[in-house]
Scaffold this active site. Structure first.
Site, PDB file in Angstrom:
ATOM      1  N   GLY A 199      39.110  75.379 106.449  1.00 46.82           N
ATOM      2  CA  GLY A 199      37.843  75.299 107.170  1.00 46.82           C
ATOM      3  C   GLY A 199      37.404  73.896 107.493  1.00 46.82           C
ATOM      4  O   GLY A 199      36.227  73.655 107.773  1.00 46.82           O
TER       5      GLY A 199
ATOM      6  N   LYS B  42      38.212  74.356 112.024  1.00 50.48           N
ATOM      7  CA  LYS B  42      37.163  73.997 112.975  1.00 50.48           C
ATOM      8  C   LYS B  42      37.737  73.593 114.336  1.00 50.48           C
ATOM      9  O   LYS B  42      37.099  73.789 115.369  1.00 50.48           O
ATOM     10  CB  LYS B  42      36.321  72.851 112.414  1.00 50.48           C
ATOM     11  CG  LYS B  42      35.471  73.231 111.196  1.00 50.48           C
ATOM     12  CD  LYS B  42      34.329  74.156 111.569  1.00 50.48           C
ATOM     13  CE  LYS B  42      33.302  74.284 110.461  1.00 50.48           C
ATOM     14  NZ  LYS B  42      33.823  74.893 109.226  1.00 50.48           N
TER      15      LYS B  42
ATOM     16  N   ASP C 226      26.868  74.420 110.407  1.00 52.51           N
ATOM     17  CA  ASP C 226      26.931  73.192 111.202  1.00 52.51           C
ATOM     18  C   ASP C 226      26.594  73.433 112.676  1.00 52.51           C
ATOM     19  O   ASP C 226      27.337  73.029 113.589  1.00 52.51           O
ATOM     20  CB  ASP C 226      28.322  72.548 111.078  1.00 52.51           C
ATOM     21  CG  ASP C 226      28.686  72.227 109.642  1.00 52.51           C
ATOM     22  OD1 ASP C 226      27.770  72.161 108.797  1.00 52.51           O
ATOM     23  OD2 ASP C 226      29.879  72.034 109.363  1.00 52.51           O
TER      24      ASP C 226
END
Length: 501
Positions: free
Chosen positions: A22, A53, A130
């Site tokens: 991740g 990501k 995020d």
């Protein structure tokens, strides 16, 4: 709608343990992920969460379906996970630009997950980490809060997929530091706890994004608000936020008393694949530990708070196994690999090295002897780990080197005293000890550089080159002080170079 996930008995799951890919940065290769599955099976871990990501179709272009070639790769990866009894969880992160209130957007999300389900995937995750906290005007009219919007779409997708046995949700407020005004009083978390389907698990990183310590009390608090035990997304070994650092220390500062309080733990480790051997190996050891002191099976010092898991013991076990990986000669390009001439038709081109069968060079009486690389040792790997330990602490050797460097600099006047004194003798004695520590780093670098397994070396190379350079500067500076020279060589830069490693 597909068939539901099954009865309550069939939905009972074991403790989730494994790895989440991740991080921000270059994703791992398909071959590396297959190797991960083998290791997870060998070490007793059971889960892999696919969430890189920088996979465009995971996050930035989440609406786009996978191409035929991409689909084949994912199918093969999901199949490989199953072969090794690893649960493959596909995560998607639509929060950058999704309009929650637009039915077309929800349909696009469902369509994307339906495609992945056709690949053989049965476990999923929606991530809202995020992202911008501000909703668009349309969503503000449709939902009373950001949390309500996220939960609404998550519940819809969960039901559309037939209520999968494993379904994870990552909140935007995914650690205590992000909660306003606190975990217990967070309106966002209370909305998630009250309205998210009770069979959906929630990801949580602990007190901070990168948590130093995760206590039982902190997990009790968030579990009460979420109305479920969280799955820890642990960033203790993550290094994507600082490309100059690498973390090779053990999984620690998470007491094993947490295990019955959690739904699971997934480590989000270093971006570089091969150096994650220690991070994943020690997590596996932790997951096997017990909070019952009566079942204690490792020796621990009195200051250790956890009576069932010794980080140092776990690190020793991991480094012992990792050494064998370094010494694996079945690697392309290694110094001990033996090129062979292909049979006719086996390759279109000859290999670069075609000297098979040629008698080995034997130096003459007046020639230099052949260079012979010393094999890497367990002591080398211990030193490597201590130089690149954990986000909140250095290893013992690194701390000692920094302390000695600072003492030698602070007391440098003793080195240039005109008469021999006790202080002068102490300074030169400590300078000599510091030089030996620096030499150990150089020798560790040399042996690492000659290790047969080049794949591990190449992931480590930038870091060990940096530490060798930093140590070399520090070593030269102390020698200069010992020779009573007055030149300055950037002590602050040296200390920072060592400290960042």
């Amino acid at each position: 709608m597909s068939e539901p996930g099954g009865t309550a008995e069939s939905r009972t799951r074991s403790f989730i343990s494994g790895v989440v890919e991740g991080f921000y940065g270059r994703p791992w290769t398909m071959e590396q992920r297959r190797q991960l599955f083998k290791r997870e099976q060998k070490w007793g871990l059971n889960t892999y969460l696919y969430a890189p990501k920088d996979d465009y179709k995971h996050r930035m272009y989440w609406r786009d379906l996978y191409s035929v070639e991409e689909a084949e790769q994912l199918k093969a990866l999901i199949s490989a996970a199953k072969e090794h009894d690893v649960e493959f969880i596909y995560a998607i992160s639509p929060g950058l630009d999704i309009t929650f209130s637009n039915p077309k957007e929800v349909s696009a999300l469902k369509m994307k997950l339906d495609q992945v389900r056709e690949f053989g995937c049965r476990s999923f995750s929606l991530l809202f980490d995020d992202i911008d906290l501000e909703m668009c005007p349309a969503d503000k009219q449709a939902f009373s809060s950001f949390a309500h919007a996220q939960v609404a779409i998550t519940n819809q997708v969960y039901q559309h997929l037939g209520e999968p046995q494993t379904f994870l949700f990552c909140p935007t407020d995914y650690c205590a530091a992000m909660c306003t005004p606190s975990v217990s009083r967070s309106a966002y978390l209370h909305t998630v706890g009250d309205t998210l389907h009770p069979s959906i698990d929630v990801l949580w990183t602990g007190p901070k994004v990168v948590s130093h310590v995760i206590s039982v009390e902190s997990i009790d608090e968030v579990s009460s608000v979420l109305k479920r035990a969280p799955v820890i997304w642990d960033n203790i070994h993550a290094n994507d936020y600082d490309p100059q650092r690498l973390f090779l220390g053990p999984f620690k500062d998470r007491p094993s008393e947490l295990i019955p309080k959690l739904k699971g733990v997934l480590t989000n480790p270093n971006c570089e694949f091969y150096p994650n051997f220690v991070a994943i190996h020690t997590l596996a050891t932790w997951c096997k530990s017990t909070a019952d002191p009566g079942q204690r099976d490792v020796e621990m010092s009195d200051e250790d708070q956890d009576h069932s898991y010794s980080p140092q013991k776990a690190l020793s076990l991991a480094l012992t196994d990792w050494l064998q990986e370094f010494l694996n000669t079945d690697q392309p390009g290694g110094p001990r690999s033996s090129p062979t001439r292909p049979t006719k038709g086996s390759l279109d081109e000859e290999p670069m090295q075609t000297d098979v069968g040629v008698s080995p060079y034997v130096p003459g009486p007046g020639d230099n002897p052949l260079y012979t690389a010393e094999p890497l040792t367990l002591e080398d790997l211990n030193l490597l780990s201590e130089l690149f330990y954990l986000p909140y602490e250095y290893g013992p050797t690194a701390k000692t080197m920094l302390q000695e460097l600072n003492w030698l600099k602070t007391n440098s006047r003793a080195a240039s005293a005109s008469a021999e004194t006790d202080q002068t003798a102490e300074w030169h004695s400590r300078a000599q000890s510091f030089d030996k520590m620096c030499e150990a780093v150089v020798q560790m670098f040399n042996r690492l550089s000659n290790a047969p397994n080049r794949r591990i070396l190449y992931d480590l190379y930038d870091y060990i080159c940096d530490i060798k350079s930093g140590v070399g500067l520090a070593r030269a500076h102390i020698k200069a002080l010992g020779k009573r020279e007055n030149r300055q060589v950037g002590y602050d830069v040296i200390a920072e170079s060592m400290g960042s490693c």
